[in-house]
Design a protein around this motif. Structure first.
Motif, short mmCIF file in Angstrom:
data_model
loop_
_atom_site.label_atom_id
_atom_site.label_comp_id
_atom_site.label_asym_id
_atom_site.label_seq_id
_atom_site.Cartn_x
_atom_site.Cartn_y
_atom_site.Cartn_z
N VAL A 11 -12.53 4.04 -9.27
CA VAL A 11 -11.01 4.92 -7.90
C VAL A 11 -12.51 6.07 -7.90
CG1 VAL A 11 -9.34 6.87 -7.68
CG2 VAL A 11 -9.09 4.91 -9.93
N ASN B 138 0.90 -1.26 -0.20
CA ASN B 138 0.39 0.56 0.17
C ASN B 138 0.83 1.31 0.45
OD1 ASN B 138 -2.80 -1.42 -0.05
ND2 ASN B 138 -1.94 -1.31 2.35
N GLN C 181 -1.72 -1.47 -4.34
CA GLN C 181 -2.59 -0.61 -4.49
C GLN C 181 -1.91 1.12 -4.15
OE1 GLN C 181 -5.69 -1.04 -5.84
NE2 GLN C 181 -5.05 -2.95 -6.28
N ASN C 182 -1.87 2.17 -4.45
CA ASN C 182 -1.85 3.64 -4.52
C ASN C 182 -0.70 3.64 -4.51
OD1 ASN C 182 -4.38 3.89 -4.98
ND2 ASN C 182 -4.62 3.25 -2.94
N ASN D 76 -4.11 1.92 -9.64
CA ASN D 76 -3.59 3.51 -9.34
C ASN D 76 -2.38 3.78 -8.67
OD1 ASN D 76 -6.77 3.90 -9.34
ND2 ASN D 76 -7.08 2.26 -7.00
N SER D 77 -1.15 3.34 -8.93
CA SER D 77 -0.11 3.07 -8.73
C SER D 77 0.59 4.01 -10.21
CB SER D 77 0.73 2.30 -8.85
OG SER D 77 0.20 1.26 -7.00
N GLY E 289 -0.46 7.02 -2.59
CA GLY E 289 -1.38 7.93 -3.31
C GLY E 289 -0.15 7.28 -4.85
N LYS E 290 -1.14 7.45 -5.48
CA LYS E 290 -0.64 7.01 -6.61
C LYS E 290 0.11 8.15 -7.50
CE LYS E 290 -1.97 7.11 -11.73
NZ LYS E 290 -3.29 6.87 -12.93
N ASP F 109 3.28 4.67 -5.32
CA ASP F 109 4.29 5.91 -6.41
C ASP F 109 5.69 5.86 -6.29
OD1 ASP F 109 5.89 7.97 -7.94
OD2 ASP F 109 4.90 9.80 -6.96
#
Length: 724
Positions: free
Chosen positions: A239, A124, A160-161, A191-192, A127-128, A163
């Protein structure tokens, strides 16, 4: 511990000793319950020199390891296990651990040893597009047994999510000491954002990979093994409260059937029923290959589906490949490739002149030699070309279908030396029975080519269709015009009862060629090979060639129909004709009409601004020009108009020509001498045949003109015995 039996004297009775042993056994059963954990994971932080970067190494054991990795915004990473239940996993002897503050983790390496165990990794991010300092991730399940070649650990992965601007790698195959194959893989990455992504699984265990709403600036490679039912999905999952925008990738390679060591085998490991699905995505280019290894190339019922894809203007576009599915018979499911709504950015003003015409964004589809394959390219807009290849010129399956429909292909430019680039539509099918190819409802700026390699001995011929196509770019050059591409060429092989239909088109030139009409002994004289051109405008020339000169296997039975609906289909929609109609007896001068199986619906006008040449071999042939009173639906407005007209109906007689509402601007070009070969001075005859036959018939349906003057079209009286 003191055993109770040792506090007793030795002179006890035997019955008392038995009771004592029972009490001793009962005391063992009373030991406390101990929880055996499923997995044990250890971590360490390593500082790399001379860079000074910190790397988090995570090592599982041979049990079932289940961990969650959380990338924190302060540069730390938390690794948590599972406290209770069948998947209980400790991390450094506890439920979780967090890397020290101040040691920002730049890379995460996860190593998961074992043989046929079940591991789970969840990552996890914050955020993207929220950086945590983690640059790259490597996840490597590997087999530990030096003798087990079947599989390593099975991995369930979720990212997920996250960066991570570096490389993200998932490798589920060999250890470094033996050629082990990977275990099963289920991966969901959503979402990455990554710099590049490489997922590699081999062997015979199932693999399922889903990439949704991800952004990868560099290469994306997903490779799966030879198990049946593998899946790769690129999509746009929900999303928040709305749909995600989809995947944005660099060059993208998707592979199924990857069995480099040749361990695939058996019905459960031949790469059958696999699927690759790409929807709502933007990539530099896309390559999708199924059954890439020799040991698995015959997997059946594989599917590649692309729906909603944008490719870069400077890329090759989309390439797909499938193996020899459906080889065991016509009833076996073949492979399916379906490509819809592929686009490329529209070039800016002047930029088309700088494009490389040999490297434009295009679509290239290859399917193997199996039966029942299906390939379609629909509703796409590209500056490049479309190519569909099914089978080869010497081998190929039966019941294959190929369709290119909808959209625009190729672009125009401001360059006088290259007024258009791209836009070629090419379809090639192999040697099998009853293959169908259609190009329909589109605009192109190149040339259109359909080639079907059917052979003598096939019991059912092929069908080729060009329907509602616009491909007629010209350059004014008063008093003439210059064609720019726009040639439609259909070439069919030597099978019996081949059919070519062109309807509703506006093109520059038409070339139709059919091979030998090889009939079978049970079907003499056999169905006809048919070329029909209806409701079509041709800027320049029409050329129809049927049969091959002096081929002993040829029995003729060819039909050429222009501006006349010989097949008798409705005007709307694509044709589907098997078998072709039985030809009308050529010994009669009675025109065909309702009830004969011929021309039962209205025909449409055909205009050829240049020459029309019809060249038929052997005998028993038919030519129909125009429509009108006594023909079809009795529509006098359905005409055939051409500049020049030349018809040769073969050397062996028994042929039939009918002309109605046919208007010739200039006369004969004198293409054919009495043997139907070579160029000679114009004899003035438009309709001619050989001297070896007899009983040729010409039927004048009325309304015919030459140079605007009403007349009967001239036929050579020595070869056309009946000329009413």
């Amino acid at each position: 511990m003191i055993w109770l039996s040792r506090t007793r004297t030795k002179d006890r009775s035997s019955s008392h000793r038995v009771a004592t042993r029972r009490r001793r056994l009962a005391s063992l059963e009373a030991l406390e319950h101990r929880l055996v954990l499923s997995g044990t994971v250890t971590t360490n932080v390593q500082q790399l020199m001379p860079s000074g970067a910190y790397v988090l190494n995570i090592l599982g054991d041979v049990g079932n390891d289940h961990i969650t990795i959380t990338e924190n915004t302060n540069g730390t990473v938390t690794v948590a296990g599972v406290a209770f239940g069948p998947n209980a996993t400790t991390v450094n002897g506890s439920t979780s651990t967090t890397t020290p503050v101040g040691q920002t983790i730049s890379a995460i390496n996860v190593s998961l040893p074992g043989v046929n165990n079940y591991d789970s990794v969840t990552i996890n991010g914050a955020g993207k597009n929220v950086s945590t300092g983690v640059d790259s991730i490597s996840i490597a399940p590997y087999a530990t047994s030096p003798t087990d070649l079947s599989q390593g650990p099975n991995l369930t992965l979720s990212i997920q999510n996250s960066d991570n601007p570096g490389n993200v790698t998932v490798t589920t195959h060999a250890s470094s000491t033996a050629p082990h194959l990977g275990g099963g893989l289920t991966a969901n990455i959503d979402n990455s954002t990554f710099g590049s992504l490489n997922i590699n699984q081999t062997g015979c265990c199932p693999a399922h990979v889903e990439l949704g709403n991800d952004t990868v600036a560099g290469n994306v490679r997903v490779s799966e093994g030879a198990a049946n039912g593998d899946t790769i999905v690129l999509d746009a999952p929900a999303v928040g409260t709305g749909a995600g925008p989809g995947d944005f990738f660099g060059p993208t390679l998707l592979i199924q059937g990857n069995d480099p060591l040749g361990y695939g085998g058996g019905s459960s490991c031949v790469g059958a029923n696999d699927s690759i699905t790409v929807s709502t995505a933007s990539v530099v280019n896309l390559t999708a290959n199924q059954n890439v290894s020799a040991t698995t190339k015959n997997g059946t019922n594989n599917k590649i589906t692309v729906n909603g894809l944008q490719v870069a203007l400077t890329s090759f576009g989309v390439r797909t490949s499938q193996g020899d599915g459906g080889l065991t018979g016509n009833g076996t499911a073949g492979d399916v490739t379906s490509i819809n709504n592929v686009t490329s950015p529209i070039p800016g003003s002047g930029s088309p002149n700088n494009l490389n015409p040999y490297n434009l964004p295009s679509i290239y589809v290859v399917q193997g030699n199996g039966n029942n394959d299906s390939a379609s390219v629909t509703n796409s807009t590209l500056p490049g070309n479309v190519t569909i290849i099914q089978g080869s010129s010497t081998t190929g399956g039966s019941n294959d279908t190929a369709l290119v429909s909808g959209g625009t292909y190729g672009i125009t430019t401001s360059s006088p030396s290259m007024p258009a680039v791209g836009g070629n539509i090419n379809v090639s099918q192999g040697t099998g029975n009853k293959n169908e190819a259609a190009v329909a409802n589109l605009t192109a700026f190149g040339n259109i080519n359909i080639t079907q390699h059917d052979v003598c001995g096939n019991t059912i011929g092929d069908l080729a269709q060009v329907i509602n196509v616009t491909d007629n770019l010209t350059i004014p050059a008063s008093p003439f015009t210059i064609d720019v591409n726009g040639t439609v060429t259909v070439v069919q092989g030597d099978a019996y009862a081949d059919t070519t239909v062109m309807y509703g088109d506006a093109v520059n030139n038409i070339i139709a060629k059919q091979g030998e009409n090889c009939t079978t002994p049970a079907c003499q004289p056999g169905f006809s090979n048919v070329v029909e051109i209806n409701k079509t405008t041709v800027t320049s020339d029409i050329s129809i060639t049927q049969g091959n000169w002096l081929d002993a296997t040829n029995n003729g039975n060819y039909v050429a129909a222009i501006g006349y609906d010989y097949i008798g289909n409705q005007e709307s929609g694509l044709y589907a004709v098997y078998p072709a109609p039985t030809p009308l007896s050529t010994s009669s001068s009675t025109p065909p009409g309702p009830g004969t199986g011929l021309a039962t619906t209205p025909s449409g006008t055909v205009t050829a601004g240049g020459s029309t040449s019809i060249y038929q071999h052997y005998g028993n042939n038919q030519v129909y020009l125009g429509d009108g009173t006594g023909f079809g639906a009795n529509d006098p407005t359905s005409n055939f108009n051409t500049g020049y007209l030349d018809i040769w109906t073969g050397s062996f007689g028994d042929s039939f020509v009918a002309a109605t509402n046919t208007h010739v601007s200039y006369g004969s070009n004198g293409y054919y001498d009495v043997y139907g070969v070579g160029l000679v001075a114009s004899s003035g005859y438009m309709i001619d045949g050989g001297t070896f036959g007899s009983f040729n018939t010409y039927f004048d349906g009325g309304g015919n003109t030459i140079l605007g003057i009403g007349t009967i079209l001239p036929a050579n009286p020595s070869t056309y015995n009946t000329n009413p």
